[in-house]
Write a protein that holds these residues in place. Structure first.
Motif, PDB file in Angstrom:
ATOM      1  N   ASP A  14      -0.112 -17.128   7.272  1.00 45.00           N
ATOM      2  CA  ASP A  14      -0.663 -18.460   6.998  1.00 45.00           C
ATOM      3  C   ASP A  14      -2.144 -18.419   6.619  1.00 45.00           C
ATOM      4  OD1 ASP A  14       1.798 -19.568   7.558  1.00 45.00           O
ATOM      5  OD2 ASP A  14       1.320 -19.911   9.681  1.00 45.00           O
ATOM      6  N   HIS A  15      -2.876 -17.407   7.154  1.00 39.22           N
ATOM      7  CA  HIS A  15      -4.332 -17.327   6.926  1.00 39.22           C
ATOM      8  C   HIS A  15      -4.708 -15.894   6.548  1.00 39.22           C
ATOM      9  CE1 HIS A  15      -4.732 -21.361   8.692  1.00 39.22           C
ATOM     10  NE2 HIS A  15      -3.906 -20.946   9.635  1.00 39.22           N
ATOM     11  N   PRO A  16      -4.414 -15.491   5.318  1.00 37.62           N
ATOM     12  CA  PRO A  16      -4.659 -14.102   4.912  1.00 37.62           C
ATOM     13  C   PRO A  16      -6.124 -13.692   4.950  1.00 37.62           C
ATOM     14  CG  PRO A  16      -4.056 -15.479   3.017  1.00 37.62           C
ATOM     15  CD  PRO A  16      -3.804 -16.287   4.228  1.00 37.62           C
ATOM     16  N   GLU A  17      -7.031 -14.652   4.986  1.00 35.86           N
ATOM     17  CA  GLU A  17      -8.464 -14.313   4.976  1.00 35.86           C
ATOM     18  C   GLU A  17      -9.017 -14.022   6.364  1.00 35.86           C
ATOM     19  OE1 GLU A  17      -8.216 -18.677   5.885  1.00 35.86           O
ATOM     20  OE2 GLU A  17      -7.153 -17.230   4.607  1.00 35.86           O
ATOM     21  N   TRP A  18      -8.284 -14.295   7.423  1.00 36.92           N
ATOM     22  CA  TRP A  18      -8.803 -14.103   8.779  1.00 36.92           C
ATOM     23  C   TRP A  18      -8.895 -12.624   9.130  1.00 36.92           C
ATOM     24  CZ3 TRP A  18      -5.911 -18.189  12.299  1.00 36.92           C
ATOM     25  CH2 TRP A  18      -6.400 -19.472  11.994  1.00 36.92           C
ATOM     26  N   ASP A  19      -9.967 -12.294   9.897  1.00 39.45           N
ATOM     27  CA  ASP A  19     -10.085 -10.927  10.415  1.00 39.45           C
ATOM     28  C   ASP A  19      -9.597 -10.900  11.857  1.00 39.45           C
ATOM     29  OD1 ASP A  19     -12.084 -12.069  11.964  1.00 39.45           O
ATOM     30  OD2 ASP A  19     -13.728 -11.244  10.767  1.00 39.45           O
ATOM     31  N   ALA A  20      -9.728  -9.738  12.527  1.00 42.53           N
ATOM     32  CA  ALA A  20      -9.209  -9.596  13.892  1.00 42.53           C
ATOM     33  C   ALA A  20      -9.865 -10.565  14.857  1.00 42.53           C
ATOM     34  CB  ALA A  20      -9.397  -8.158  14.369  1.00 42.53           C
ATOM     35  N   GLY A  21     -11.181 -10.785  14.704  1.00 42.98           N
ATOM     36  CA  GLY A  21     -11.882 -11.699  15.600  1.00 42.98           C
ATOM     37  C   GLY A  21     -11.385 -13.121  15.458  1.00 42.98           C
ATOM     38  N   GLN A  22     -11.200 -13.556  14.217  1.00 42.45           N
ATOM     39  CA  GLN A  22     -10.701 -14.913  13.986  1.00 42.45           C
ATOM     40  C   GLN A  22      -9.261 -15.084  14.498  1.00 42.45           C
ATOM     41  OE1 GLN A  22     -11.722 -14.588   9.768  1.00 42.45           O
ATOM     42  NE2 GLN A  22     -12.874 -16.534   9.954  1.00 42.45           N
ATOM     43  N   LEU A  23      -8.463 -14.049  14.311  1.00 40.39           N
ATOM     44  CA  LEU A  23      -7.095 -14.109  14.829  1.00 40.39           C
ATOM     45  C   LEU A  23      -7.098 -14.231  16.351  1.00 40.39           C
ATOM     46  CD1 LEU A  23      -5.455 -11.349  12.595  1.00 40.39           C
ATOM     47  CD2 LEU A  23      -4.901 -13.793  12.550  1.00 40.39           C
ATOM     48  N   ALA A  24      -7.999 -13.461  17.017  1.00 31.71           N
ATOM     49  CA  ALA A  24      -8.075 -13.508  18.477  1.00 31.71           C
ATOM     50  C   ALA A  24      -8.490 -14.889  18.954  1.00 31.71           C
ATOM     51  CB  ALA A  24      -9.058 -12.450  18.976  1.00 31.71           C
ATOM     52  N   ARG A  59       5.509  -0.943  11.742  1.00 37.61           N
ATOM     53  CA  ARG A  59       6.743  -1.559  11.247  1.00 37.61           C
ATOM     54  C   ARG A  59       6.642  -1.943   9.769  1.00 37.61           C
ATOM     55  NH1 ARG A  59      10.609  -2.953  14.964  1.00 37.61           N
ATOM     56  NH2 ARG A  59      10.254  -1.792  16.883  1.00 37.61           N
ATOM     57  N   ALA A  60       5.521  -1.581   9.129  1.00 38.58           N
ATOM     58  CA  ALA A  60       5.293  -1.879   7.700  1.00 38.58           C
ATOM     59  C   ALA A  60       5.298  -3.374   7.419  1.00 38.58           C
ATOM     60  CB  ALA A  60       6.328  -1.173   6.830  1.00 38.58           C
ATOM     61  N   LEU A  61       4.912  -4.184   8.419  1.00 38.41           N
ATOM     62  CA  LEU A  61       4.796  -5.623   8.210  1.00 38.41           C
ATOM     63  C   LEU A  61       3.410  -6.013   7.710  1.00 38.41           C
ATOM     64  CD1 LEU A  61       6.796  -6.970  11.287  1.00 38.41           C
ATOM     65  CD2 LEU A  61       7.441  -7.134   8.882  1.00 38.41           C
ATOM     66  N   ILE A  62       2.447  -5.114   7.880  1.00 38.95           N
ATOM     67  CA  ILE A  62       1.118  -5.302   7.283  1.00 38.95           C
ATOM     68  C   ILE A  62       0.723  -4.007   6.592  1.00 38.95           C
ATOM     69  CG2 ILE A  62       0.411  -7.055   8.975  1.00 38.95           C
ATOM     70  CD1 ILE A  62      -1.258  -4.899  10.369  1.00 38.95           C
ATOM     71  N   LEU A  63      -0.067  -4.138   5.506  1.00 40.58           N
ATOM     72  CA  LEU A  63      -0.511  -3.000   4.715  1.00 40.58           C
ATOM     73  C   LEU A  63      -1.991  -3.145   4.395  1.00 40.58           C
ATOM     74  CD1 LEU A  63       2.470  -2.833   2.152  1.00 40.58           C
ATOM     75  CD2 LEU A  63       2.092  -1.309   4.110  1.00 40.58           C
ATOM     76  N   PRO A  64      -2.705  -2.043   4.049  1.00 40.86           N
ATOM     77  CA  PRO A  64      -4.114  -2.157   3.647  1.00 40.86           C
ATOM     78  C   PRO A  64      -4.260  -3.070   2.433  1.00 40.86           C
ATOM     79  CG  PRO A  64      -3.551   0.125   4.094  1.00 40.86           C
ATOM     80  CD  PRO A  64      -2.258  -0.648   4.097  1.00 40.86           C
ATOM     81  N   SER A  65      -5.258  -3.928   2.461  1.00 42.84           N
ATOM     82  CA  SER A  65      -5.496  -4.860   1.358  1.00 42.84           C
ATOM     83  C   SER A  65      -6.242  -4.156   0.230  1.00 42.84           C
ATOM     84  CB  SER A  65      -6.310  -6.059   1.854  1.00 42.84           C
ATOM     85  OG  SER A  65      -6.684  -6.893   0.776  1.00 42.84           O
ATOM     86  N   SER A  66      -5.776  -4.316  -0.996  1.00 42.52           N
ATOM     87  CA  SER A  66      -6.452  -3.720  -2.154  1.00 42.52           C
ATOM     88  C   SER A  66      -7.594  -4.601  -2.630  1.00 42.52           C
ATOM     89  CB  SER A  66      -5.459  -3.500  -3.290  1.00 42.52           C
ATOM     90  OG  SER A  66      -4.829  -4.725  -3.633  1.00 42.52           O
ATOM     91  N   ARG A 107      -9.419  -6.592  -0.562  1.00 34.77           N
ATOM     92  CA  ARG A 107     -10.489  -6.594   0.452  1.00 34.77           C
ATOM     93  C   ARG A 107     -10.428  -5.278   1.208  1.00 34.77           C
ATOM     94  NH1 ARG A 107     -10.695 -11.330   4.339  1.00 34.77           N
ATOM     95  NH2 ARG A 107      -8.527 -10.759   4.752  1.00 34.77           N
ATOM     96  N   PRO A 108     -11.058  -4.250   0.669  1.00 34.27           N
ATOM     97  CA  PRO A 108     -11.017  -2.922   1.297  1.00 34.27           C
ATOM     98  C   PRO A 108     -11.451  -2.984   2.767  1.00 34.27           C
ATOM     99  CG  PRO A 108     -12.008  -2.803  -0.880  1.00 34.27           C
ATOM    100  CD  PRO A 108     -11.878  -4.253  -0.562  1.00 34.27           C
ATOM    101  N   GLY A 109     -10.752  -2.191   3.588  1.00 39.68           N
ATOM    102  CA  GLY A 109     -11.078  -2.133   5.013  1.00 39.68           C
ATOM    103  C   GLY A 109     -10.361  -3.171   5.844  1.00 39.68           C
ATOM    104  N   THR A 110      -9.573  -4.051   5.224  1.00 42.75           N
ATOM    105  CA  THR A 110      -8.819  -5.059   5.964  1.00 42.75           C
ATOM    106  C   THR A 110      -7.325  -4.856   5.702  1.00 42.75           C
ATOM    107  OG1 THR A 110      -8.880  -6.686   4.167  1.00 42.75           O
ATOM    108  CG2 THR A 110     -10.730  -6.693   5.717  1.00 42.75           C
ATOM    109  N   MET A 111      -6.509  -5.574   6.475  1.00 45.16           N
ATOM    110  CA  MET A 111      -5.059  -5.487   6.330  1.00 45.16           C
ATOM    111  C   MET A 111      -4.525  -6.820   5.809  1.00 45.16           C
ATOM    112  SD  MET A 111      -4.539  -2.380   7.447  1.00 45.16           S
ATOM    113  CE  MET A 111      -2.777  -2.247   7.755  1.00 45.16           C
ATOM    114  N   ARG A 112      -3.418  -6.764   5.125  1.00 45.57           N
ATOM    115  CA  ARG A 112      -2.763  -7.973   4.646  1.00 45.57           C
ATOM    116  C   ARG A 112      -1.315  -7.991   5.140  1.00 45.57           C
ATOM    117  NH1 ARG A 112       0.872  -7.041   0.635  1.00 45.57           N
ATOM    118  NH2 ARG A 112       0.749  -5.023  -0.427  1.00 45.57           N
ATOM    119  N   ALA A 113      -0.797  -9.201   5.349  1.00 45.75           N
ATOM    120  CA  ALA A 113       0.599  -9.331   5.784  1.00 45.75           C
ATOM    121  C   ALA A 113       1.530  -9.189   4.583  1.00 45.75           C
ATOM    122  CB  ALA A 113       0.827 -10.688   6.449  1.00 45.75           C
ATOM    123  N   VAL A 114       2.564  -8.401   4.749  1.00 46.34           N
ATOM    124  CA  VAL A 114       3.601  -8.300   3.730  1.00 46.34           C
ATOM    125  C   VAL A 114       4.379  -9.618   3.727  1.00 46.34           C
ATOM    126  CG1 VAL A 114       5.696  -7.070   3.054  1.00 46.34           C
ATOM    127  CG2 VAL A 114       3.754  -5.812   4.004  1.00 46.34           C
TER     128      VAL A 114
END
Length: 326
Positions: free
Chosen positions: A24-34, A54-61, A63-70
Motif C-alpha cells: 500500500d505504501h511502497p515509499e515507506w522505509d523500515a522506520g515508517q513501517l515500524a 520467501r521472495a515476497l520483497i526484492l531490492p528496488s532498482s 531506489r537503491p538500498g531499499t526493498m520493494r514488495a512484489v
C-alpha cells in the motif's frame, strides 16, 4: 482474507502486516513501517528478512538500498508453488516410509515361513485388522454371517473401514440376509454404504471371512466362538477364497435395492417383520430380535395382513414372497 492465506503458507502475522503495508505504501522505509504498525524497528527488519527469504520483497532498482514488495499476484503464486513443492516432497517421504514399513511387516522371516497364522482372541484379530486398514493398497472384501453383528464388530468396522476408505481402499461387503433383520446391524450397513462401502445381501453365506488385497484372508478359528481367527497367507488358498467371494457377490442383491424397498410402500421395519413371519417367528420373538414391543409387532402384522389380504400370519409371509415384496 489475505492474512489467512499468507499465514497458511507459513508467513507470520507480523511479516504479513509488513508486506501489505509495503504494497500500500511502497515509499515507506523500515522506520515508517515500524511507526505505522506500532512495533519496534528490529521486529520490522526481522519481518523483512522473512519476506525476502520467501521472495515476497526484492531490492528496488529505482531506489537503491531499499526493498520493494512484489505484486501480490506474482508473490502469492510463487509462494503457492513453494508450498506445493514442499507438499510433494513431504508426500514422497511418507510413501517411502510406508513402503519401508510394508517391506518390514510383510516380508519378515515369520511372514515368509508361515502360510497360516493363528490370531488368538478378539484383541489379536482387531490389531491385525487395524494393521491391514493402514497398509492395504487395493481392496478389503468381507463376508458376514450369522443373526446379528456384535457390538464389538460394529465398533471395529466403524473405525477401521473408515480408515481404509479414507486411504482410497475399495471396500466390498456381503451381508447374510438374516443379519439385517437386526436393527443395529442394518443401521451399520446403511451407515457404511453412505461412507462409500459397496454392500450386497445374500440369503445364505458360505462362511465368514475378510480378504485383504489379494494377499491375506482371515477366517474364524471356530464360527461364533470368539476364539480368534486364522490368517491365511498362501497365495493359492487366498485366490480360492477370493473366487468364492466373487461368485457370492455376483449372486447377491445390492443393499441399495433393499434400502430403497419402498416400491411396495414397505418400511425397513415392515420388510424385516415379513421376513421373520415367513420363518414362522412369534410376535414375541420378532419383537425381541428387532428391538420392538410385542404390541408394536402385533399392530404392524395386523396392518400387513390386511394389505396382503391374508387370513393368517404364515399366509402373509407366503403372499409377500409371491408378490416379490421380500
Amino acid at each position: 482474507m489475505e492474512g489467512t492465506l499468507l499465514q497458511r503458507l507459513g508467513v507470520s502475522a507480523t511479516a504479513e502486516a509488513v508486506y501489505w503495508a509495503m504494497v500500500d505504501h511502497p515509499e515507506w522505509d523500515a522506520g515508517q513501517l515500524a511507526t505505522r504498525l506500532g512495533v519496534p524497528e528490529t521486529v520490522v527488519r526481522d519481518a523483512l528478512s522473512t519476506l525476502a527469504d520467501r521472495a515476497l520483497i526484492l531490492p528496488s532498482s529505482s531506489r537503491p538500498g531499499t526493498m520493494r514488495a512484489v505484486s501480490p499476484q506474482v508473490g502469492l503464486l510463487a509462494l503457492l508453488d513453494q508450498a506445493e513443492q514442499q507438499a510433494i516432497a513431504h508426500q514422497a517421504k511418507i510413501q517411502a516410509a510406508r513402503a519401508s514399513v510394508l517391506a518390514r511387516v510383510t516380508n519378515g522371516p515369520d511372514r515368509e515361513r508361515d502360510e497360516i497364522v493363528r490370531l488368538e482372541g478378539h484383541d489379536a484379530v482387531r490389531n491385525r485388522l487395524a494393521e491391514h486398514a493402514h497398509t492395504a493398497s487395493e481392496s478389503c472384501l468381507t463376508l458376514t454371517t450369522g443373526k446379528a453383528m456384535t457390538a464389538a464388530a460394529i465398533e471395529t468396522g466403524n473405525q477401521l473401514s473408515r480408515i481404509a476408505l479414507s486411504r482410497g481402499v475399495a471396500i466390498r461387503h456381503i451381508y447374510q440376509e438374516s443379519i439385517l433383520d437386526d436393527a443395529a446391524s442394518l443401521a451399520y450397513a446403511e451407515r457404511m454404504a453412505k461412507h462409500g462401502e459397496q454392500s450386497r445381501i445374500t440369503p445364505e453365506a458360505p462362511l465368514r471371512m475378510t480378504l485383504i488385497d489379494r494377499r491375506f484372508a482371515l477366517i474364524p478359528i471356530e464360527p461364533r466362538s470368539g476364539r480368534g481367527a486364522l490368517e491365511i497367507r498362501s497365495g493359492r488358498l487366498v485366490s480360492a477364497l477370493r473366487l468364492l467371494f466373487d461368485m457370492t457377490w455376483e449372486k447377491s442383491t445390492p443393499l441399495a435395492r433393499r434400502s430403497a424397498g419402498d416400491s411396495h410402500g414397505l418400511t425397513h421395519q415392515e420388510s424385516a417383520i415379513l421376513r421373520l413371519l415367513r420363518r414362522g417367528r412369534t410376535d414375541e420373538a420378532i419383537g425381541r430380535q428387532l428391538g420392538l414391543s410385542e404390541r408394536t409387532v402385533r399392530r404392524v402384522v395386523a396392518d400387513l395382513m390386511k394389505r396382503l389380504d391374508a387370513e393368517s400370519r404364515f399366509q402373509a409371509g407366503a403372499e409377500a414372497t409371491q408378490r416379490g415384496w421380500i
